[in-house]
Scaffold this motif. Structure first.
Motif, PDB file in Angstrom:
ATOM      1  N   VAL A  99       0.842  -1.206   0.000  1.00  0.00           N
ATOM      2  CA  VAL A  99       0.000   0.000   0.000  1.00  0.00           C
ATOM      3  C   VAL A  99       0.872   1.249   0.000  1.00  0.00           C
ATOM      4  CG1 VAL A  99      -1.660   1.312   1.357  1.00  0.00           C
ATOM      5  CG2 VAL A  99      -1.966  -1.150   1.065  1.00  0.00           C
ATOM      6  N   ALA A 100       1.941   1.245   0.800  1.00  0.00           N
ATOM      7  CA  ALA A 100       2.831   2.407   0.836  1.00  0.00           C
ATOM      8  C   ALA A 100       3.499   2.624  -0.522  1.00  0.00           C
ATOM      9  CB  ALA A 100       3.895   2.206   1.912  1.00  0.00           C
ATOM     10  N   LYS A 101       3.852   1.558  -1.213  1.00  0.00           N
ATOM     11  CA  LYS A 101       4.469   1.703  -2.528  1.00  0.00           C
ATOM     12  C   LYS A 101       3.476   2.253  -3.537  1.00  0.00           C
ATOM     13  CE  LYS A 101       6.996  -0.838  -6.066  1.00  0.00           C
ATOM     14  NZ  LYS A 101       7.551  -2.164  -6.480  1.00  0.00           N
ATOM     15  N   GLU A 102       2.235   1.777  -3.505  1.00  0.00           N
ATOM     16  CA  GLU A 102       1.226   2.288  -4.432  1.00  0.00           C
ATOM     17  C   GLU A 102       0.940   3.769  -4.173  1.00  0.00           C
ATOM     18  OE1 GLU A 102      -2.148  -0.190  -4.039  1.00  0.00           O
ATOM     19  OE2 GLU A 102      -1.189  -1.957  -4.962  1.00  0.00           O
ATOM     20  N   GLU A 103       0.885   4.167  -2.903  1.00  0.00           N
ATOM     21  CA  GLU A 103       0.659   5.585  -2.604  1.00  0.00           C
ATOM     22  C   GLU A 103       1.831   6.435  -3.077  1.00  0.00           C
ATOM     23  OE1 GLU A 103       0.049   5.696   1.559  1.00  0.00           O
ATOM     24  OE2 GLU A 103      -2.049   4.998   1.478  1.00  0.00           O
ATOM     25  N   ALA A 104       3.045   5.936  -2.902  1.00  0.00           N
ATOM     26  CA  ALA A 104       4.201   6.698  -3.358  1.00  0.00           C
ATOM     27  C   ALA A 104       4.217   6.820  -4.883  1.00  0.00           C
ATOM     28  CB  ALA A 104       5.490   6.030  -2.860  1.00  0.00           C
ATOM     29  N   LEU A 105       3.862   5.750  -5.580  1.00  0.00           N
ATOM     30  CA  LEU A 105       3.806   5.830  -7.036  1.00  0.00           C
ATOM     31  C   LEU A 105       2.713   6.790  -7.500  1.00  0.00           C
ATOM     32  CD1 LEU A 105       4.248   2.048  -7.968  1.00  0.00           C
ATOM     33  CD2 LEU A 105       5.913   3.876  -8.299  1.00  0.00           C
ATOM     34  N   HIS A 106       1.624   6.865  -6.752  1.00  0.00           N
ATOM     35  CA  HIS A 106       0.524   7.751  -7.128  1.00  0.00           C
ATOM     36  C   HIS A 106       0.933   9.220  -7.052  1.00  0.00           C
ATOM     37  CE1 HIS A 106      -3.585   9.110  -7.678  1.00  0.00           C
ATOM     38  NE2 HIS A 106      -3.463   9.859  -6.572  1.00  0.00           N
ATOM     39  N   VAL A 107       1.802   9.563  -6.124  1.00  0.00           N
ATOM     40  CA  VAL A 107       2.209  10.960  -5.986  1.00  0.00           C
ATOM     41  C   VAL A 107       3.483  11.259  -6.768  1.00  0.00           C
ATOM     42  CG1 VAL A 107       1.111  11.182  -3.736  1.00  0.00           C
ATOM     43  CG2 VAL A 107       3.485  10.431  -3.860  1.00  0.00           C
ATOM     44  N   GLY A 108       3.954  10.323  -7.582  1.00  0.00           N
ATOM     45  CA  GLY A 108       5.074  10.619  -8.474  1.00  0.00           C
ATOM     46  C   GLY A 108       6.410  10.033  -8.074  1.00  0.00           C
ATOM     47  N   ALA A 109       6.447   9.153  -7.097  1.00  0.00           N
ATOM     48  CA  ALA A 109       7.727   8.547  -6.711  1.00  0.00           C
ATOM     49  C   ALA A 109       8.183   7.563  -7.786  1.00  0.00           C
ATOM     50  CB  ALA A 109       7.602   7.842  -5.364  1.00  0.00           C
TER      51      ALA A 109
END
Length: 246
Positions: A160-170
């Motif tokens: 979940v943390a990885k998906e959230e980071a990818l969503h904000v441009g990580a």
């Protein structure tokens, strides 16, 4: 001098000879000391063995170190035997006093300030055996089920943390699966080129061993087919045999 060099053993004699021939004005200061304590003439140190006396008993084992065994050792061997990949996970082995595990409450497998690993399962299993009188297998199943549950929650939180980071441009680098697939593709392409070279070499060797027309040599094939066609056309009707019946 041969195999051995005995000149160091004759240092005192050489110094005395130089003094007698008046090549040296005085004897060296170590001359008297070397005469009182001469060097050993044996080049190897003899092995000192204690003589054995008949009727002498063997020494007592009272002063020998006793084998040290902990109840956790067998639990560790069983857990890591069932979960060998847990040994590949990085661990923090630095402790403050060496008894840090005693400061935790092992009634729960998850401890604040300590990562969840195989040692957590072992200590929790030991606590269940001592405080709840669980059998070894029952305590192992209980601790292992809790370990699987919390490890699954850790994986869910990580995804979940990885998906959230990818969503904000990580941006993350290649994962282990992607790196493994690239290595596998490189190995496959390398093997494919090797197989093509092997096939070409075998075909060239067969072509050199075969004396007839080669594959793709249409002119040679036509050269053999044309006379056969002419013979079939010019064959007399009497030799062709009776017409076939339907």
């Amino acid at each position: 001098m041969g195999r051995y060099d005995f000149r160091p053993l004759r240092v005192r004699q050489t110094a005395k000879a130089l003094f007698d021939t008046k090549r040296n004005d005085a004897l060296p200061q170590w001359y008297q000391v070397l005469g009182d304590i001469p060097p050993s003439e044996a080049l190897s140190r003899p092995v000192q063995r204690t003589p054995r006396v008949r009727g002498m008993r063997k020494p007592s084992k009272m002063f020998q170190p006793l084998p040290i065994a902990y109840p956790e050792d067998k639990l560790r061997s069983e857990f890591f035997g069932d979960h060998p990949w847990e040994l590949a996970r990085p661990r923090l082995v630095v402790e403050d006093s060496g008894n840090d595990a005693k400061a935790f409450d092992w009634s729960k497998i998850v401890q604040a300030g300590k990562q969840l690993d195989g040692e957590s399962v072992i200590q929790h299993q030991l606590w269940l055996m001592k405080n709840k009188s669980y059998s070894k297998l029952r305590a192992y199943d209980q601790a292992r089920s809790e370990f699987y549950h919390h490890r699954h929650l850790e994986d869910v939180r990580r995804r979940v943390a990885k998906e959230e980071a990818l969503h904000v441009g990580a941006y993350f680098g290649k994962g282990p699966l992607e790196v493994g697939m690239e290595l596998e593709d490189k190995a496959w392409e390398s093997w494919k080129r090797w197989a093509e070279r092997q096939i070409d070499e075998e075909q060239s060797m067969r072509a050199q061993m075969f004396s007839g027309p080669q594959e793709g040599d249409e002119a040679a094939v036509d050269q053999y087919e044309d006379p056969l066609d002419e013979l079939a056309v010019s064959e007399p009707a009497a030799l062709q045999g009776p017409p076939g019946r339907i």
